[in-house]
Enzyme design. Structure first.
Site, short mmCIF file in Angstrom:
data_model
loop_
_atom_site.label_atom_id
_atom_site.label_comp_id
_atom_site.label_asym_id
_atom_site.label_seq_id
_atom_site.Cartn_x
_atom_site.Cartn_y
_atom_site.Cartn_z
CG HIS A 165 -2.17 0.82 1.07
ND1 HIS A 165 -2.19 2.06 0.50
CD2 HIS A 165 -3.46 0.57 1.42
CE1 HIS A 165 -3.40 2.56 0.52
NE2 HIS A 165 -4.20 1.67 1.07
CG ASP A 393 -10.96 -2.89 -22.50
OD1 ASP A 393 -10.70 -4.10 -22.67
OD2 ASP A 393 -11.57 -2.20 -23.35
#
Length: 464
Positions: A165, A393
């Site tokens: 993180h 995508d």
């Protein structure tokens, strides 16, 4: 949902080429902000499930990853420090060492095991995403990102990423995966530059400097202390319940135009039902005990972050309340819980000003005080609504579903608003690790009871 996954040994994917000559001298260094250092070692995972086929997805995504790393040099680097014992001077050395990449396959269809719509179990992520080997999370010498692509017999595939993180928040990682997809779809003779230019230098954002005490406190809250026995529950807050709460709130605020958002309604449901489940039938339960809610807010717009900044830029805002206030001791119903969340959201700009002046809610708390305020009664929510994972995508369209996992921390938590096309009309998906086993059934019962409760008359009058 048990099925076999065959994994190849990991290969290290490096930037597709060295940076242009003259751009660097030696190894680039990216300094970490105090916000980044708050999450050192804390691992998060995201799983993107695609039902749209892509020709050779493993090879396509590996190519896109290599191309993206050329522009996201930090992702291919490693943590380093001038002083090995001082995390306050941590930085990322852009060494180009790369990202471990695992190619995998499963001899079944996505739908065979409910991957597109059924409640998700965390054991699936063990097969579809790579985890850091150390029990304590990400070590300083570990790669900052791990990736696995799994092909299914139906032509669908999954992309699992696990990251430290300290490298990026959810928005930043989603931006990176969008770049990987964009460059995976690009033809060889295209200009291989992502449409959003990445920014990681701290000079690209005016974040308040967190004091060492605040950084230490946040690190303490992120630690996996174990022993809580929290269970994973994949919960859907019904859309009818959300709309009912929004309608009731609008009716109660007809004079001032107040309204309730989907985030506020769904989180209010979980906060109240969880608190009631913990209280249970105990007549001696102390209703004055704190039951705080912490939720993360993307503050890029508040601090004027440069477009494309992918470092940590979210603040955990706190809504302080007692168990009685959250459970509904008053007469205001869900409206009172919604108001608690609204007031906390409205205070985000003031929180940033306070932090900029060297203050903060937890700055003066010792570990015992934090343990009392942020123990089992507390709830931490991170929303993945609109952060961009659902816009990645790789050639076959957007993911059919997004699932996440976080390293268990001191505070019981919830990953909220996870995208799922198949159940989008049913309500909002929440992946929770916020109750012990003995309270799980009660939590689900409270949510079911609230969903089927009779709406007040003024809510029905609103639609007339």
């Amino acid at each position: 949902m048990s099925f076999a996954v065959s994994k190849c040994p990991p290969v290290m994917v490096r930037p597709s080429m060295e940076p242009a000559l003259g751009k660097t001298t030696g190894t680039q260094v990216v300094q970490l902000s105090s916000w980044d250092r708050s999450y050192v070692g804390f691992q998060v995972a995201a799983l993107l499930i695609f039902d749209g086929p892509v020709h050779q997805p493993v090879e396509a995504i590996r190519k896109g990853l290599s191309r993206a790393l050329l522009h996201y040099q930090t992702v291919a680097g490693r943590l380093a420090a001038a002083d090995d014992d001082d995390d306050s001077v941590l930085h990322v050395a852009c060494t180009g060492e790369g990202v471990p990449f695992v190619a995998a396959s499963a001899g079944c269809a996505l739908q065979d095991h409910g991957l597109l719509d059924a409640p998700f179990s965390m054991s699936l992520l063990d097969r579809l995403a790579v985890a850091y080997p150390a029990a304590e999370g990400c070590r300083r010498t570990d790669p900052l990102l791990l990736m696995q692509v799994t092909e299914f017999a139906c032509g669908g595939f999954t992309v699992g990423v696990t990251w430290n993180h300290t490298l990026a928040d959810g928005d930043g990682m989603a931006q990176f995966l969008q770049a990987v997809g964009e460059l995976a779809r690009a033809e060889a003779d295209d200009v291989l530059v992502p449409s959003v230019a990445p920014v990681r230098d701290g000079r690209g954002v005016s974040l308040p400097l967190l004091s060492p005490q605040v950084v230490a406190a946040k690190q303490w809250l992120m630690l996996d202390r174990g022993g809580m026995g929290l269970v994973y529950l994949d919960i859907t807050v019904p859309v009818k319940l959300i709309n009912r709460i929004k309608s009731e709130y609008k009716a109660a605020h007809a004079d001032d135009g107040g309204y309730c958002t989907t985030f506020e309604a769904a989180v209010a449901v979980l906060w109240r039902c969880r608190t009631r489940a913990i209280i249970g039938d105990d007549p001696d339960y102390d209703m004055s005990m704190p039951a705080p809610l912490a939720f993360f807010v993307n503050v890029r717009k508040h601090v004027g972050a440069a477009a494309g900044y992918y470092g940590n830029c979210a603040v955990a805002q706190l809504a302080f309340a007692t168990a009685g206030e959250v459970a509904g001791a008053g007469d205001g119903g869900m409206n009172e819980v919604v108001d608690l969340i609204k007031r906390a959201k409205d205070q985000v700009p003031e929180l940033l000003r306070t932090m900029g002046a060297g203050g903060g809610v937890v700055e003066d708390m010792g570990e015992e005080e934090m343990a009392a305020a942020f123990g089992y009664n507390a709830l931490m929510v991170t929303s993945w609504r609109n952060i961009g994972f659902d816009r990645a995508d790789f050639g076959g369209g957007a993911p059919a579903r997004v699932v996440g996992r976080w390293q268990q921390s001191t505070v019981p938590g919830c990953m909220a608003f996870l995208s799922c096309k198949a159940t989008a009309g049913d309500g909002e998906r929440l992946l929770t690790q916020c109750v012990r086993e003995e309270h799980a059934a009660a939590l689900l019962a409270e949510m079911d009871q609230l969903a089927h409760a009779h709406a007040p008359s003024y809510a029905s009058a609103l639609s007339n």
